[in-house]
Design a protein around this motif. Structure first.
Motif, PDB file in Angstrom:
ATOM      1  N   TRP A  15       0.827  -1.223   0.000  1.00  0.00           N
ATOM      2  CA  TRP A  15       0.000   0.000   0.000  1.00  0.00           C
ATOM      3  C   TRP A  15       0.854   1.264   0.000  1.00  0.00           C
ATOM      4  CZ3 TRP A  15      -4.478  -0.761  -1.927  1.00  0.00           C
ATOM      5  CH2 TRP A  15      -5.125  -1.979  -1.751  1.00  0.00           C
ATOM      6  N   ALA A  18       2.030   1.567  -3.584  1.00  0.00           N
ATOM      7  CA  ALA A  18       0.889   1.959  -4.442  1.00  0.00           C
ATOM      8  C   ALA A  18       0.602   3.454  -4.266  1.00  0.00           C
ATOM      9  CB  ALA A  18      -0.341   1.120  -4.083  1.00  0.00           C
ATOM     10  N   ILE A  21       3.245   5.547  -6.025  1.00  0.00           N
ATOM     11  CA  ILE A  21       3.112   5.527  -7.491  1.00  0.00           C
ATOM     12  C   ILE A  21       1.970   6.450  -7.931  1.00  0.00           C
ATOM     13  CG2 ILE A  21       2.448   4.081  -9.470  1.00  0.00           C
ATOM     14  CD1 ILE A  21       4.037   1.801  -8.187  1.00  0.00           C
ATOM     15  N   ARG A  65       9.766 -10.934  -0.274  1.00  0.00           N
ATOM     16  CA  ARG A  65       8.876 -11.915  -0.907  1.00  0.00           C
ATOM     17  C   ARG A  65       9.615 -13.242  -1.112  1.00  0.00           C
ATOM     18  NH1 ARG A  65       6.652 -14.133  -5.389  1.00  0.00           N
ATOM     19  NH2 ARG A  65       4.496 -13.591  -5.853  1.00  0.00           N
ATOM     20  N   HIS A  89       1.000  -9.530 -12.066  1.00  0.00           N
ATOM     21  CA  HIS A  89       1.868  -9.235 -10.914  1.00  0.00           C
ATOM     22  C   HIS A  89       3.335  -9.137 -11.353  1.00  0.00           C
ATOM     23  CE1 HIS A  89      -1.353 -11.048  -7.991  1.00  0.00           C
ATOM     24  NE2 HIS A  89      -1.695  -9.867  -8.468  1.00  0.00           N
ATOM     25  N   TYR A  93       5.699  -5.791 -11.096  1.00  0.00           N
ATOM     26  CA  TYR A  93       7.022  -5.758 -10.453  1.00  0.00           C
ATOM     27  C   TYR A  93       8.074  -5.222 -11.427  1.00  0.00           C
ATOM     28  CZ  TYR A  93       5.917  -8.156  -6.051  1.00  0.00           C
ATOM     29  OH  TYR A  93       5.431  -8.463  -4.801  1.00  0.00           O
ATOM     30  N   MET A  96       7.736  -1.545 -11.893  1.00  0.00           N
ATOM     31  CA  MET A  96       8.107  -0.772 -10.697  1.00  0.00           C
ATOM     32  C   MET A  96       9.628  -0.586 -10.618  1.00  0.00           C
ATOM     33  SD  MET A  96       5.459  -1.829  -7.683  1.00  0.00           S
ATOM     34  CE  MET A  96       5.306  -3.577  -7.916  1.00  0.00           C
ATOM     35  N   VAL A 151      -2.343  -1.093 -13.528  1.00  0.00           N
ATOM     36  CA  VAL A 151      -2.831  -0.883 -12.157  1.00  0.00           C
ATOM     37  C   VAL A 151      -4.359  -0.801 -12.165  1.00  0.00           C
ATOM     38  CG1 VAL A 151      -2.963   0.810 -10.285  1.00  0.00           C
ATOM     39  CG2 VAL A 151      -0.741   0.169 -11.203  1.00  0.00           C
ATOM     40  N   HIS A 154      -5.661  -4.267 -12.518  1.00  0.00           N
ATOM     41  CA  HIS A 154      -5.361  -5.003 -11.288  1.00  0.00           C
ATOM     42  C   HIS A 154      -6.337  -4.606 -10.166  1.00  0.00           C
ATOM     43  CE1 HIS A 154      -2.778  -6.464  -8.005  1.00  0.00           C
ATOM     44  NE2 HIS A 154      -2.746  -5.249  -7.483  1.00  0.00           N
ATOM     45  N   ALA A 155      -6.571  -3.298 -10.010  1.00  0.00           N
ATOM     46  CA  ALA A 155      -7.471  -2.822  -8.951  1.00  0.00           C
ATOM     47  C   ALA A 155      -8.910  -3.251  -9.267  1.00  0.00           C
ATOM     48  CB  ALA A 155      -7.376  -1.302  -8.820  1.00  0.00           C
ATOM     49  N   ILE A 159     -11.352  -5.524  -6.872  1.00  0.00           N
ATOM     50  CA  ILE A 159     -12.692  -5.080  -6.439  1.00  0.00           C
ATOM     51  C   ILE A 159     -13.762  -6.079  -6.906  1.00  0.00           C
ATOM     52  CG2 ILE A 159     -14.429  -3.253  -6.753  1.00  0.00           C
ATOM     53  CD1 ILE A 159     -11.944  -1.297  -6.834  1.00  0.00           C
ATOM     54  N   THR A 169      -9.735 -12.520  -1.705  1.00  0.00           N
ATOM     55  CA  THR A 169      -8.585 -11.953  -2.428  1.00  0.00           C
ATOM     56  C   THR A 169      -8.153 -10.604  -1.853  1.00  0.00           C
ATOM     57  OG1 THR A 169      -9.340 -13.068  -4.424  1.00  0.00           O
ATOM     58  CG2 THR A 169      -7.733 -11.314  -4.726  1.00  0.00           C
ATOM     59  N   ARG A 172      -7.109 -10.534   2.099  1.00  0.00           N
ATOM     60  CA  ARG A 172      -5.785 -11.039   2.513  1.00  0.00           C
ATOM     61  C   ARG A 172      -4.654 -10.074   2.159  1.00  0.00           C
ATOM     62  NH1 ARG A 172      -4.136 -16.297  -0.907  1.00  0.00           N
ATOM     63  NH2 ARG A 172      -3.714 -15.324  -2.897  1.00  0.00           N
TER      64      ARG A 172
HETATM   65  C1  HEM Z   1       0.169   1.365  -7.954  1.00  0.00           C
HETATM   66  C2  HEM Z   1      -0.711   0.542  -7.516  1.00  0.00           C
HETATM   67  C3  HEM Z   1      -0.496  -0.962  -7.286  1.00  0.00           C
HETATM   68  C4  HEM Z   1       0.554  -1.779  -7.585  1.00  0.00           C
HETATM   69  C5  HEM Z   1       1.867  -1.402  -8.277  1.00  0.00           C
HETATM   70  C6  HEM Z   1       0.204  -3.114  -7.124  1.00  0.00           C
HETATM   71  C7  HEM Z   1       1.033  -4.234  -7.247  1.00  0.00           C
HETATM   72  C8  HEM Z   1       0.726  -5.501  -6.782  1.00  0.00           C
HETATM   73  C9  HEM Z   1       1.556  -6.666  -6.918  1.00  0.00           C
HETATM   74  C10 HEM Z   1       2.909  -6.694  -7.638  1.00  0.00           C
HETATM   75  C11 HEM Z   1       0.941  -7.699  -6.304  1.00  0.00           C
HETATM   76  C12 HEM Z   1       1.449  -9.142  -6.186  1.00  0.00           C
HETATM   77  C13 HEM Z   1       1.978  -9.363  -4.796  1.00  0.00           C
HETATM   78  C14 HEM Z   1       2.800 -10.636  -4.684  1.00  0.00           C
HETATM   79  O1  HEM Z   1       2.234 -11.727  -4.790  1.00  0.00           O
HETATM   80  O2  HEM Z   1       4.022 -10.520  -4.452  1.00  0.00           O
HETATM   81  C15 HEM Z   1      -0.304  -7.187  -5.759  1.00  0.00           C
HETATM   82  C16 HEM Z   1      -1.219  -7.928  -5.066  1.00  0.00           C
HETATM   83  C17 HEM Z   1      -2.470  -7.475  -4.743  1.00  0.00           C
HETATM   84  N1  HEM Z   1      -2.972  -6.185  -4.935  1.00  0.00           N
HETATM   85 FE1  HEM Z   1      -2.015  -4.635  -5.738  1.00  0.00          FE
HETATM   86  N2  HEM Z   1      -1.034  -3.070  -6.552  1.00  0.00           N
HETATM   87  C18 HEM Z   1      -1.502  -1.778  -6.647  1.00  0.00           C
HETATM   88  C19 HEM Z   1      -2.721  -1.299  -6.222  1.00  0.00           C
HETATM   89  C20 HEM Z   1      -3.737  -2.089  -5.750  1.00  0.00           C
HETATM   90  C21 HEM Z   1      -5.084  -1.634  -5.473  1.00  0.00           C
HETATM   91  C22 HEM Z   1      -5.592  -0.197  -5.695  1.00  0.00           C
HETATM   92  C23 HEM Z   1      -5.766  -2.724  -5.020  1.00  0.00           C
HETATM   93  C24 HEM Z   1      -7.218  -2.833  -4.585  1.00  0.00           C
HETATM   94  C25 HEM Z   1      -8.204  -2.128  -5.030  1.00  0.00           C
HETATM   95  C26 HEM Z   1      -4.844  -3.845  -4.980  1.00  0.00           C
HETATM   96  C27 HEM Z   1      -5.152  -5.096  -4.539  1.00  0.00           C
HETATM   97  C28 HEM Z   1      -4.283  -6.165  -4.500  1.00  0.00           C
HETATM   98  C29 HEM Z   1      -4.638  -7.482  -3.993  1.00  0.00           C
HETATM   99  C30 HEM Z   1      -5.983  -7.879  -3.426  1.00  0.00           C
HETATM  100  C31 HEM Z   1      -3.504  -8.304  -4.141  1.00  0.00           C
HETATM  101  C32 HEM Z   1      -3.392  -9.792  -3.782  1.00  0.00           C
HETATM  102  C33 HEM Z   1      -3.734 -10.618  -5.002  1.00  0.00           C
HETATM  103  C34 HEM Z   1      -3.706 -12.109  -4.737  1.00  0.00           C
HETATM  104  O3  HEM Z   1      -3.751 -12.531  -3.609  1.00  0.00           O
HETATM  105  O4  HEM Z   1      -3.603 -12.834  -5.740  1.00  0.00           O
HETATM  106  N3  HEM Z   1      -3.627  -3.420  -5.442  1.00  0.00           N
HETATM  107  N4  HEM Z   1      -0.412  -5.836  -6.072  1.00  0.00           N
END
Ligand code: HEM
Ligand code: HEM
Length: 178
Positions: A15, A18, A21, A65, A89, A93, A96, A151, A154-155, A159, A169, A172
């Motif tokens: 977070w 995020a 960014i 990680r 994902h 990475y 980033m 992004v 992904h978001a 949701i 999802t 966690r």
């Molecule tokens: C700049 C914004 C963001 C970036 C760069 C980003 C990047 C990532 C990455 C790389 C992962 C994989 C984590 C891993 O397994 O090592 C991840 C997981 C996750 N992100 Fe983001 N994220 C961003 C914003 C958000 C937002 C806004 C949300 C929700 C609305 C979100 C929800 C999640 C969730 C729920 C996971 C877990 C997915 C799973 O368990 O398979 N992300 N994020």
């Protein structure tokens, strides 16, 4: 016991990165609307500090990680969804790392030093070259928009899992108990 949630440090980094960014992106678009002024240069410094902070924090996150691991994908998900989530994902990475590095290289090529937080001068690691600076600027802006699109996707997926599928999802990746 098998882990079902991301650990607290990984969640904090997710977070924080995020937020940095989104702030760096929004700030860059705002700066572009400003006329040349001391304020514009100051805000560019803030933009660069945010971007370099992302680079440092994402390096910490990747090491964390690899050391601590992450939870397995939730069960009962279609195979294609797991493949698309993994690919997204990995691309996130990669971007980033690459986006801030290209930004830093662009500054180097333009001969503008980056002084992190106003105290730590970073090395110029690309020769000063006007044409190269222009190419890197285009690359930086293009990569930033690709990152923004990923992004958004992904978001939206996170949701959708929370609101429509009502699975764990998003939960966690949020602070709280398992
Ligand atoms: C700049 C914004 C963001 C970036 C760069 C980003 C990047 C990532 C990455 C790389 C992962 C994989 C984590 C891993 O397994 O090592 C991840 C997981 C996750 N992100 Fe983001 N994220 C961003 C914003 C958000 C937002 C806004 C949300 C929700 C609305 C979100 C929800 C999640 C969730 C729920 C996971 C877990 C997915 C799973 O368990 O398979 N992300 N994020
Ligand atoms: C997460 C990291 C970053 C994001 C999301 C990001 C995003 C952006 C975006 C969207 C623009 C284009 C604004 C416009 O339309 O004019 C931009 C421009 C710029 N960025 Fe970044 N950036 C990041 C990191 C960096 C870093 C680390 C540096 C340098 C150390 C940097 C230096 C610049 C500069 C100098 C410009 C202005 C280019 C010009 O118009 O002359 N950025 N950035």
């Amino acid at each position: 016991m098998k882990r079902t949630r991301y650990d607290g440090f990984h969640i904090a980094l997710h977070w924080l990165i995020a937020a940095l960014i989104v702030a760096a992106f929004g700030l860059a678009l705002y700066i572009d609307t400003l006329p040349l002024s001391p304020l514009k240069f100051r805000l560019y410094s803030y933009h660069k500090w945010m971007g370099i902070s992302v680079l440092i924090l994402v390096a910490v996150r990747v090491i964390w990680r690899h050391t601590k691991g992450v939870p397995a994908p939730l069960p009962n998900q279609p195979r294609w969804q797991v493949v698309v989530a993994n690919a997204t994902h990995h691309s996130l990475y990669l971007l980033m790392f690459v986006l801030p590095l290209v930004g830093w290289a662009m500054s180097s090529a333009k001969g503008i030093p980056v002084v992190l937080f106003g105290v730590l001068p970073l090395p110029n690691w690309v020769p000063v070259d006007h044409d190269l600076g222009e190419i890197l600027e285009t690359a930086h802006k293009t990569l930033a928009w690709i990152l923004a699109a990923l992004v958004a996707m992904h978001a939206a997926a996170a949701i959708k899992h929370h609101v429509i599928d009502k699975d764990d999802t998003l939960r966690r990746m949020l602070p709280g108990k398992s």
